[in-house]
Write an enzyme that holds these catalytic residues in place. Structure first.
Site, PDB file in Angstrom:
ATOM      1  CE1 TYR A 211     144.984  25.063  -8.594  1.00  0.00           C
ATOM      2  CE2 TYR A 211     147.330  24.617  -8.430  1.00  0.00           C
ATOM      3  CZ  TYR A 211     146.081  24.272  -8.894  1.00  0.00           C
ATOM      4  OH  TYR A 211     145.925  23.122  -9.622  1.00  0.00           O
TER       5      TYR A 211
ATOM      6  CE  LYS B 226     146.909  19.741 -10.012  1.00  0.00           C
ATOM      7  NZ  LYS B 226     146.364  18.618 -10.829  1.00  0.00           N
TER       8      LYS B 226
ATOM      9  CG  ASP C  39     134.925   6.145  -8.697  1.00  0.00           C
ATOM     10  OD1 ASP C  39     135.850   6.902  -9.094  1.00  0.00           O
ATOM     11  OD2 ASP C  39     134.751   5.844  -7.501  1.00  0.00           O
ATOM     12  CB  ALA C  40     138.752   6.857 -13.108  1.00  0.00           C
TER      13      ALA C  40
ATOM     14  CG  LEU D 134     140.839  10.957 -13.053  1.00  0.00           C
ATOM     15  CD1 LEU D 134     140.788  10.000 -11.868  1.00  0.00           C
ATOM     16  CD2 LEU D 134     139.589  10.837 -13.893  1.00  0.00           C
ATOM     17  CB  ALA D 135     139.555  17.818 -12.296  1.00  0.00           C
TER      18      ALA D 135
ATOM     19  CG  LEU E 177     143.042  27.322 -20.302  1.00  0.00           C
ATOM     20  CD1 LEU E 177     143.315  26.141 -21.204  1.00  0.00           C
ATOM     21  CD2 LEU E 177     142.551  28.502 -21.127  1.00  0.00           C
TER      22      LEU E 177
HETATM   23  P1  NAI Z   1     137.613  18.879 -15.974  1.00  0.00           P
HETATM   24  O1  NAI Z   1     136.672  19.030 -14.849  1.00  0.00           O
HETATM   25  O2  NAI Z   1     137.296  19.558 -17.259  1.00  0.00           O
HETATM   26  O3  NAI Z   1     137.811  17.316 -16.337  1.00  0.00           O
HETATM   27  C1  NAI Z   1     137.798  16.316 -15.371  1.00  0.00           C
HETATM   28  C2  NAI Z   1     137.622  14.953 -16.009  1.00  0.00           C
HETATM   29  O4  NAI Z   1     137.692  13.959 -14.967  1.00  0.00           O
HETATM   30  C3  NAI Z   1     136.272  14.718 -16.706  1.00  0.00           C
HETATM   31  O5  NAI Z   1     136.475  13.909 -17.852  1.00  0.00           O
HETATM   32  C4  NAI Z   1     135.470  13.930 -15.658  1.00  0.00           C
HETATM   33  O6  NAI Z   1     134.458  13.100 -16.204  1.00  0.00           O
HETATM   34  C5  NAI Z   1     136.581  13.096 -15.075  1.00  0.00           C
HETATM   35  N1  NAI Z   1     136.295  12.570 -13.737  1.00  0.00           N
HETATM   36  C6  NAI Z   1     136.121  13.251 -12.578  1.00  0.00           C
HETATM   37  N2  NAI Z   1     135.927  12.389 -11.557  1.00  0.00           N
HETATM   38  C7  NAI Z   1     135.993  11.139 -12.084  1.00  0.00           C
HETATM   39  C8  NAI Z   1     135.904   9.838 -11.554  1.00  0.00           C
HETATM   40  N3  NAI Z   1     135.703   9.612 -10.249  1.00  0.00           N
HETATM   41  N4  NAI Z   1     136.009   8.793 -12.400  1.00  0.00           N
HETATM   42  C9  NAI Z   1     136.206   8.970 -13.742  1.00  0.00           C
HETATM   43  N5  NAI Z   1     136.334  10.188 -14.288  1.00  0.00           N
HETATM   44  C10 NAI Z   1     136.227  11.255 -13.471  1.00  0.00           C
HETATM   45  O7  NAI Z   1     139.026  19.307 -15.423  1.00  0.00           O
HETATM   46  P2  NAI Z   1     140.365  19.896 -16.067  1.00  0.00           P
HETATM   47  O8  NAI Z   1     140.445  21.332 -15.731  1.00  0.00           O
HETATM   48  O9  NAI Z   1     140.534  19.455 -17.471  1.00  0.00           O
HETATM   49  O10 NAI Z   1     141.440  19.168 -15.149  1.00  0.00           O
HETATM   50  C11 NAI Z   1     142.213  18.067 -15.547  1.00  0.00           C
HETATM   51  C12 NAI Z   1     143.585  18.159 -14.904  1.00  0.00           C
HETATM   52  O11 NAI Z   1     144.239  19.339 -15.387  1.00  0.00           O
HETATM   53  C13 NAI Z   1     143.532  18.300 -13.369  1.00  0.00           C
HETATM   54  O12 NAI Z   1     144.611  17.576 -12.823  1.00  0.00           O
HETATM   55  C14 NAI Z   1     143.750  19.791 -13.164  1.00  0.00           C
HETATM   56  O13 NAI Z   1     144.286  20.098 -11.912  1.00  0.00           O
HETATM   57  C15 NAI Z   1     144.750  20.072 -14.271  1.00  0.00           C
HETATM   58  N6  NAI Z   1     144.917  21.481 -14.634  1.00  0.00           N
HETATM   59  C16 NAI Z   1     143.832  22.316 -14.809  1.00  0.00           C
HETATM   60  C17 NAI Z   1     144.024  23.655 -15.101  1.00  0.00           C
HETATM   61  C18 NAI Z   1     142.870  24.588 -15.298  1.00  0.00           C
HETATM   62  O14 NAI Z   1     143.079  25.792 -15.261  1.00  0.00           O
HETATM   63  N7  NAI Z   1     141.683  24.105 -15.541  1.00  0.00           N
HETATM   64  C19 NAI Z   1     145.387  24.218 -15.253  1.00  0.00           C
HETATM   65  C20 NAI Z   1     146.441  23.238 -15.147  1.00  0.00           C
HETATM   66  C21 NAI Z   1     146.196  21.928 -14.811  1.00  0.00           C
END
Ligand code: NAI
Ligand code: NA
Length: 396
Positions: A234, A243, A110-111, A138-139, A272
């Site tokens: 959003y 955000k 847990d980060a 992180l998400a 995405l």
């Molecule tokens: P994702 O779900 O693919 O990746 C999330 C990452 O966070 C994973 O590596 C997961 O293991 C890690 N994680 C989650 N909870 C954790 C915890 N408690 N401790 C350690 N690691 C943890 O998500 P995604 O889409 O890559 O999102 C990343 C960022 O990009 C977010 O801030 C999101 O809002 C942003 N973003 C996403 C977009 C989209 O359309 N998917 C568009 C623009 C920004």
């Protein structure tokens, strides 16, 4: 075992190790095909196992030859159940990084916790001395606050009034009307606590206090804006408040890094299909129309294309980093192009269960969704037995 998808709503309970590895290899090959990036040398990626964080790690390693430490929260296989996709992605990434002679280690936990932060600091200190880039990606739906112990759950709700619009169940293709009731004050606070910038700042403070940031160190977190169509749920909803907070935190962090000549950025990325975005109502319909329009124009990108471009053409282009009036990097520039948005808005009006297969890229959405879990990946033999037990070679 033979692993097949087991889908429950917007989550898939199984993942395919070879499909995940193939995805990672495809991303590595893409980054290599774009040439080298004069970028960071020692990189910490928080949220490194899937989505934009994984793409950031791959671009750092295979584009800039960087040593990488990845932090993530994933599950190994257990009792005949496959591991999570991020587990298999990381196993594949580290295997290929090590084969290429690159340093790559990871920490699973847990980060948000003090314990995992401390473990990461110790690893950086022992192995790398300092880092020059920190990606915060992180998400998460939930955060246990490390100081108060309070559990914060994020929600995806509008603020002030009920939001009604179209949405799609991307499995069935059924387009329907969804109504989402407005968030309470508490919902807003909780969402900001989970997805806002507090934890990012905590990471940067801890790294700085331990003298683990190199002079000129950069940190980047990811944000989203999107169109008027999704604004109520959003950018003007609970997640948008988070955000806003994240974006404001970039300035606070930059201030705190002044003596190091360091800098914090938020990069606004394209919408995405990731595990995080599949869970947001309305967004899948928008994405399926957006994909159709962007593919037709030849400007569609996935996470790796986005992040490779972010590194090569924005962050490490050898010039001042171009930012918008709010100080944000805009790698969502192609998504937000006027012609793209005008076409998506027109298609939105026409979108029904009957028209969507024709006017939208529902198939592209579904394929991307299954790909996240290592399924429907080209070149992978799904009918044969695979060992679901996979070691992550750099796991500390
Ligand atoms: P994702 O779900 O693919 O990746 C999330 C990452 O966070 C994973 O590596 C997961 O293991 C890690 N994680 C989650 N909870 C954790 C915890 N408690 N401790 C350690 N690691 C943890 O998500 P995604 O889409 O890559 O999102 C990343 C960022 O990009 C977010 O801030 C999101 O809002 C942003 N973003 C996403 C977009 C989209 O359309 N998917 C568009 C623009 C920004
Ligand atoms: Na990520």
């Amino acid at each position: 075992m033979i692993i097949t998808p087991r889908v429950r709503g917007f989550i898939c309970l199984t993942a395919h190790p070879q499909g995940c590895e193939q995805n990672v290899v495809n991303q590595i090959n893409y980054v290599k095909s774009k040439g080298s990036v004069e970028g960071p040398k020692k990189v910490l990626v928080i949220g490194a196992s899937t989505g934009f964080g994984l793409a950031s790690r791959i671009t750092s390693a295979f584009g800039a030859n960087a040593a990488t430490i990845g932090v993530y929260f994933e599950k190994p296989s257990a009792e005949g159940k496959p591991g999570s996709p991020g587990w298999y992605n990381t196993a594949a990434f580290e295997k290929h990084a090590h084969e290429a002679g690159l340093y790559a280690k990871s920490i699973n936990g847990d980060a948000f916790s003090d314990e995992i932060k401390q473990k990461t600091l110790d690893l950086i200190k022992t192995d790398l001395g300092q880092v020059d880039l920190v990606i915060y990606s992180l998400a998460s739906p939930r955060r246990v606050h490390p100081k108060t112990g309070v559990v914060h759950n994020s929600v995806l709700k509008p603020i002030g009034q009920t939001f009604s619009n179209k949405t799609v169940d991307f499995h069935t293709g059924n387009v329907s009307e969804v109504s989402i009731t407005p968030a309470s004050e508490e919902d807003i606070e909780n969402t900001v606590a989970v997805m806002g910038g507090e934890d990012w700042a905590m990471w940067m403070d801890a790294l700085k206090a331990a003298d683990l940031l190199a002079p000129g160190a950069t940190t980047v977190a990811y944000s989203y804006i999107g169109p008027g169509l999704t604004e109520a749920v959003y950018r003007k909803g609970t997640i948008g408040r988070a955000k806003d907070h994240l974006e404001a935190t970039a300035f606070t962090i930059t201030d705190s890094l002044k003596d190091l000549n360091g800098k914090a950025y938020v990069s606004v990325n394209k919408a995405l299909v990731t595990q995080a975005s599949s869970a947001i109502p309305v967004i899948p319909l928008y994405i399926s129309l957006l994909y159709k329009v962007m593919k037709a124009k030849g400007i569609h990108e996935g996470t790796i294309e986005q992040i490779q471009r972010l590194f090569q053409e924005r962050l490490f282009a050898g010039a001042d980093v171009p930012v918008d009036e709010k100080g944000r990097i805009r790698i969502d520039d192609w998504e937000m192009r006027e012609d793209v948005q005008a076409e998506v808005a027109a298609l939105w009006e026409q979108a029904t269960t009957e028209t969507l297969p024709e006017i939208g890229d529902l198939q592209g959405y579904r394929t991307d969704f299954f790909n996240l879990f290592g399924f429907e990946v080209e070149g992978v033999e799904y009918g044969t037995d695979v060992n679901e037990v996979v070691e992550v070679p750099g796991l500390v």
